[in-house]
Design a protein around this motif. Structure first.
Motif, PDB file in Angstrom:
ATOM      1  N   ILE A  54      28.856 -17.253  20.799  1.00 13.18           N
ATOM      2  CA  ILE A  54      29.430 -16.366  19.787  1.00 13.18           C
ATOM      3  C   ILE A  54      28.542 -15.132  19.751  1.00 13.18           C
ATOM      4  CG2 ILE A  54      30.039 -16.081  17.348  1.00 13.18           C
ATOM      5  CD1 ILE A  54      31.739 -18.186  18.895  1.00 13.18           C
ATOM      6  N   PHE A  55      29.156 -13.969  19.889  1.00 15.00           N
ATOM      7  CA  PHE A  55      28.389 -12.729  19.907  1.00 15.00           C
ATOM      8  C   PHE A  55      27.652 -12.555  18.578  1.00 15.00           C
ATOM      9  CE2 PHE A  55      32.012 -11.315  22.825  1.00 15.00           C
ATOM     10  CZ  PHE A  55      31.370 -11.813  23.956  1.00 15.00           C
ATOM     11  N   PRO A  56      26.431 -11.981  18.616  1.00 15.26           N
ATOM     12  CA  PRO A  56      25.580 -11.900  17.416  1.00 15.26           C
ATOM     13  C   PRO A  56      26.258 -11.280  16.194  1.00 15.26           C
ATOM     14  CG  PRO A  56      24.363 -11.168  19.353  1.00 15.26           C
ATOM     15  CD  PRO A  56      25.786 -11.387  19.794  1.00 15.26           C
ATOM     16  N   GLU A  57      27.079 -10.275  16.398  1.00 20.29           N
ATOM     17  CA  GLU A  57      27.707  -9.615  15.240  1.00 20.29           C
ATOM     18  C   GLU A  57      28.752 -10.480  14.543  1.00 20.29           C
ATOM     19  OE1 GLU A  57      29.593  -7.744  18.983  1.00 20.29           O
ATOM     20  OE2 GLU A  57      27.670  -8.555  18.407  1.00 20.29           O
ATOM     21  N   TYR A  58      29.135 -11.617  15.163  1.00 18.89           N
ATOM     22  CA  TYR A  58      30.133 -12.506  14.560  1.00 18.89           C
ATOM     23  C   TYR A  58      29.551 -13.848  14.143  1.00 18.89           C
ATOM     24  CZ  TYR A  58      33.208  -8.988  16.423  1.00 18.89           C
ATOM     25  OH  TYR A  58      33.806  -7.788  16.704  1.00 18.89           O
ATOM     26  N   LYS A  59      28.248 -14.018  14.293  1.00 23.36           N
ATOM     27  CA  LYS A  59      27.617 -15.280  13.884  1.00 23.36           C
ATOM     28  C   LYS A  59      27.685 -15.427  12.367  1.00 23.36           C
ATOM     29  CE  LYS A  59      24.921 -16.047  17.896  1.00 23.36           C
ATOM     30  NZ  LYS A  59      23.751 -16.599  18.472  1.00 23.36           N
ATOM     31  N   GLY A  60      27.716 -16.668  11.926  1.00 24.69           N
ATOM     32  CA  GLY A  60      27.774 -16.938  10.498  1.00 24.69           C
ATOM     33  C   GLY A  60      29.190 -17.059   9.966  1.00 24.69           C
ATOM     34  N   ASN A  61      30.192 -16.965  10.839  1.00 24.84           N
ATOM     35  CA  ASN A  61      31.586 -17.083  10.416  1.00 24.84           C
ATOM     36  C   ASN A  61      32.212 -18.404  10.845  1.00 24.84           C
ATOM     37  OD1 ASN A  61      31.995 -14.423   9.215  1.00 24.84           O
ATOM     38  ND2 ASN A  61      31.616 -13.669  11.277  1.00 24.84           N
ATOM     39  N   ASN A  62      31.391 -19.334  11.304  1.00 26.80           N
ATOM     40  CA  ASN A  62      31.835 -20.664  11.745  1.00 26.80           C
ATOM     41  C   ASN A  62      32.773 -20.624  12.949  1.00 26.80           C
ATOM     42  OD1 ASN A  62      30.385 -22.217   9.812  1.00 26.80           O
ATOM     43  ND2 ASN A  62      31.894 -21.602   8.276  1.00 26.80           N
ATOM     44  N   TYR A  63      32.694 -19.579  13.776  1.00 28.30           N
ATOM     45  CA  TYR A  63      33.581 -19.494  14.939  1.00 28.30           C
ATOM     46  C   TYR A  63      33.297 -20.595  15.967  1.00 28.30           C
ATOM     47  CZ  TYR A  63      35.367 -15.001  13.338  1.00 28.30           C
ATOM     48  OH  TYR A  63      35.966 -14.015  12.625  1.00 28.30           O
ATOM     49  N   ALA A  64      32.035 -20.945  16.165  1.00 28.53           N
ATOM     50  CA  ALA A  64      31.716 -22.020  17.111  1.00 28.53           C
ATOM     51  C   ALA A  64      32.293 -23.347  16.615  1.00 28.53           C
ATOM     52  CB  ALA A  64      30.214 -22.130  17.326  1.00 28.53           C
ATOM     53  N   ARG A  65      32.126 -23.615  15.346  1.00 32.04           N
ATOM     54  CA  ARG A  65      32.659 -24.853  14.759  1.00 32.04           C
ATOM     55  C   ARG A  65      34.185 -24.873  14.857  1.00 32.04           C
ATOM     56  NH1 ARG A  65      30.035 -26.879   9.437  1.00 32.04           N
ATOM     57  NH2 ARG A  65      28.417 -26.358  10.904  1.00 32.04           N
ATOM     58  N   LYS A  66      34.823 -23.739  14.574  1.00 36.21           N
ATOM     59  CA  LYS A  66      36.283 -23.652  14.657  1.00 36.21           C
ATOM     60  C   LYS A  66      36.761 -23.815  16.104  1.00 36.21           C
ATOM     61  CE  LYS A  66      36.594 -20.724  10.599  1.00 36.21           C
ATOM     62  NZ  LYS A  66      36.850 -19.369  10.098  1.00 36.21           N
ATOM     63  N   THR A  67      35.962 -23.310  17.045  1.00 34.09           N
ATOM     64  CA  THR A  67      36.325 -23.468  18.456  1.00 34.09           C
ATOM     65  C   THR A  67      36.293 -24.936  18.840  1.00 34.09           C
ATOM     66  OG1 THR A  67      35.451 -21.281  18.986  1.00 34.09           O
ATOM     67  CG2 THR A  67      35.651 -22.845  20.799  1.00 34.09           C
ATOM     68  N   ILE A  68      35.238 -25.637  18.449  1.00 35.82           N
ATOM     69  CA  ILE A  68      35.131 -27.068  18.751  1.00 35.82           C
ATOM     70  C   ILE A  68      36.281 -27.828  18.122  1.00 35.82           C
ATOM     71  CG2 ILE A  68      33.741 -29.137  18.351  1.00 35.82           C
ATOM     72  CD1 ILE A  68      31.279 -27.260  18.634  1.00 35.82           C
ATOM     73  N   ARG A  69      36.598 -27.534  16.880  1.00 31.14           N
ATOM     74  CA  ARG A  69      37.722 -28.219  16.205  1.00 31.14           C
ATOM     75  C   ARG A  69      39.039 -27.936  16.898  1.00 31.14           C
ATOM     76  NH1 ARG A  69      35.964 -26.987  10.029  1.00 31.14           N
ATOM     77  NH2 ARG A  69      34.338 -28.553   9.923  1.00 31.14           N
ATOM     78  N   GLY A  70      39.176 -26.749  17.484  1.00 35.19           N
ATOM     79  CA  GLY A  70      40.394 -26.399  18.191  1.00 35.19           C
ATOM     80  C   GLY A  70      40.643 -27.225  19.429  1.00 35.19           C
ATOM     81  N   PHE A  71      39.554 -27.704  20.040  1.00 33.69           N
ATOM     82  CA  PHE A  71      39.697 -28.551  21.213  1.00 33.69           C
ATOM     83  C   PHE A  71      40.152 -29.935  20.788  1.00 33.69           C
ATOM     84  CE2 PHE A  71      36.796 -25.468  23.262  1.00 33.69           C
ATOM     85  CZ  PHE A  71      37.603 -25.153  24.350  1.00 33.69           C
TER      86      PHE A  71
END
Length: 71
Positions: A54-71
């Motif tokens: 996740i690019f630094p400017e978007y960290k803290g928005n749970n995008y990595a967690r949401k990506t994992i849940r999407g799988f």
């Protein structure tokens, strides 16, 4: 290019294979903004995830967690 839309408004766009590499990249997008990338390896009909960036400017928005849940 394959596109996988996830319920959290993120989409993963599978990029074409790179010659000489066993890995595949997916762009991790939210609307028209790229928030990161996913690196994996395709084995038959299985995608093995090696990293989620996740690019630094978007960290803290749970995008990595949401990506994992999407799988």
């Amino acid at each position: 290019m394959d596109v996988f839309t996830m319920p959290c408004a993120l989409s993963l766009n599978l990029l074409p294979p790179v010659q000489g590499s066993e890995y595949r990249w997916l762009n991790n997008d939210r609307a028209d903004i790229r928030v990161g990338k996913v690196r994996g390896k395709v084995d038959g009909n299985i995608l093995l995830i090696y990293s989620i960036i996740i690019f630094p400017e978007y960290k803290g928005n749970n995008y990595a967690r949401k990506t994992i849940r999407g799988f």
